[in-house]
Design an enzyme around this catalytic site. Structure first.
Site, short mmCIF file in Angstrom:
data_model
loop_
_atom_site.label_atom_id
_atom_site.label_comp_id
_atom_site.label_asym_id
_atom_site.label_seq_id
_atom_site.Cartn_x
_atom_site.Cartn_y
_atom_site.Cartn_z
CE LYS A 1 -3.73 -2.59 2.18
NZ LYS A 1 -4.53 -2.91 3.38
CD GLN B 1 -3.40 -4.69 6.39
OE1 GLN B 1 -3.52 -3.62 5.83
NE2 GLN B 1 -3.84 -5.82 5.86
CG ASP C 1 -9.38 -0.39 5.27
OD1 ASP C 1 -9.16 -0.87 4.14
OD2 ASP C 1 -8.59 -0.46 6.22
N1 GUN Z 1 -6.86 -7.20 6.25
C1 GUN Z 1 -7.25 -7.91 5.17
N2 GUN Z 1 -7.79 -7.10 4.23
C2 GUN Z 1 -7.76 -5.86 4.74
C3 GUN Z 1 -8.17 -4.59 4.22
O1 GUN Z 1 -8.71 -4.45 3.11
N3 GUN Z 1 -7.95 -3.54 5.04
C4 GUN Z 1 -7.38 -3.66 6.26
N4 GUN Z 1 -7.23 -2.56 7.00
N5 GUN Z 1 -7.00 -4.82 6.77
C5 GUN Z 1 -7.17 -5.91 6.00
#
Ligand code: GUN
Length: 290
Positions: A52, A96, A119
Site C-alpha cells: 500500500k 491493518q 477502508d
Molecule cells: N486485512 C485484510 N484485508 C484488509 C483490508 O482491506 N484492510 C485492512 N485494514 N486490513 C485488511
C-alpha cells in the site's frame, strides 16, 4: 477462458490517479495523504501494508506508516487514531487487520473518522453503502467491481454466489453485486460454513466470488461451464522450493476450474492488485471531498 488481469487493470487505475494528482498539484491543491497503522509483526500484514505504501509512492500520494508493537494497549492505539483524525494533512486512515487478540477491532474501526475511513469499515460507511449512498466502499469488493468494469462484463441478471460472509469481503460484496448498478443487478446467494449443499449453489451460479480463505476449495465439479470466477483467497502455504519459503494459494483450484470458465482471476495478479488500486481511489476521494 479469458483472464481478468488485476495487475493490468490496477496499473491503469493508478496511472489515472497519478495524472489526477499532478492536476491537483498544478492547481495548487493538496496531495492525497494515506496513513497506515500496522500493529505487530504478522508477515502477511506487513507485506500488504508495504504494498500500500509503495502504491502511494507510484501514484504521487504521501504516505505515513505508523508501526506499533503487538503489545501496544488499545488505549494507545485509539490515541494514535485520534491524532490522525485531527491531523488536517491526513486524508485517509487504515488500520491493518487482523489485530492482536487483546484489542477490539470494532472499537478501533469505530474510532476512525468516517470521512477518513478509506477502508469503508466504519458503521457509517457500511450503512451508507447498503443504502447506495455515497460512501467509502471496502477496497477488496470495490476492486472486484472495478475489475468487472474494466473488462466491461455485463453482470445484469446473473445468478451470483459469494462464498464467505466476512465484513471485509463477502458481506459488502453481496451488497454491491445486488445493487441496481453496472456492474451489479445480480441475484446473490451468500454461502458460508453452515450452508447446506454449497456445491449445488455454486454449480448453478453464473458468477462465483470465492472469499473463504481455504486454499483450493472451489473445484471444477462445483463450477458450471461458462461461469465467471473471482478468487479472493491468498493463503501462504509452505514451499521449500521458493526463495521466501512459501507460495500463495487462492481459494480456487485454478488448474481444474479455469478451463470451464468464461472469465477467471489468477492468484497472484487478480484481486490483490485491485484491492490496492481501490484503496488508492478511496484515498483520492477522501482528499478531493475536503
Ligand atoms: N486485512 C485484510 N484485508 C484488509 C483490508 O482491506 N484492510 C485492512 N485494514 N486490513 C485488511
Amino acid at each position: 477462458m479469458k483472464i481478468l488481469d488485476g495487475k493490468l487493470a490496477a496499473e491503469a487505475i493508478k496511472e489515472e490517479l497519478k495524472l489526477q494528482v499532478a492536476e491537483r498539484v498544478a492547481e495548487g491543491k493538496k496531495v492525497p495523504h494515506l496513513a497506515a497503522i500496522l500493529v505487530g509483526n504478522n508477515g502477511a500484514s506487513a507485506t500488504y501494508v508495504a504494498a500500500k505504501v509503495k502504491a502511494c509512492e507510484q501514484t504521487g500520494f504521501i504516505s505515513t506508516l505508523v508501526r506499533l508493537e503487538s503489545s501496544v494497549t488499545q488505549h494507545k492505539l485509539l490515541e494514535t487514531i485520534q491524532s490522525l483524525n485531527e491531523d488536517p494533512d491526513v486524508d485517509g486512515i487504515l488500520v491493518q487487520l487482523p489485530l492482536p487478540a487483546h484489542i477490539s477491532e470494532q472499537d478501533v474501526i469505530d474510532a476512525i473518522d468516517p470521512q477518513k475511513d478509506v477502508d469503508g469499515f466504519h458503521p457509517v460507511n457500511v450503512g451508507k453503502m447498503v443504502q447506495g449512498a455515497e460512501s467509502f466502499v471496502p477496497a477488496t469488493p470495490l476492486g472486484i467491481m472495478l475489475l468487472l468494469s474494466f473488462y466491461k462484463i455485463d453482470t445484469s441478471g446473473l445468478d451470483a454466489v459469494v462464498i464467505g460472509r466476512s465484513n471485509i469481503v463477502g458481506r459488502p460484496m453481496s451488497v454491491l453485486l445486488s445493487a441496481n448498478t453496472q456492474p451489479g443487478n445480480c441475484t446473490v446467494t451468500i454461502c458460508h460454513s453452515k450452508t447446506k449443499a454449497l456445491a449445488e449453489h455454486c454449480k448453478k451460479a453464473d458468477l462465483i466470488v470465492a472469499a473463504l480463505g481455504q486454499p483450493l476449495f472451489l473445484t471444477a465439479d462445483m463450477v458450471k461451464e461458462g461461469a465467471i470466477v473471482i478468487d479472493v483467497g491468498i493463503t501462504r502455504v509452505e514451499d521449500a522450493t521458493k526463495k521466501n519459503g512459501f507460495k500463495l494459494l487462492g481459494d480456487v483450484d485454478y488448474a481444474g476450474v479455469a478451463p470451464k470458465c468464461s472469465w477467471i482471476t489468477p492468484v497472484p495478479g487478480g484481486v490483490g492488485p485491485m484491492t490496492i488500486a481501490a484503496l488508492m481511489k478511496n484515498t483520492f476521494l477522501a482528499c478531493s471531498r475536503k
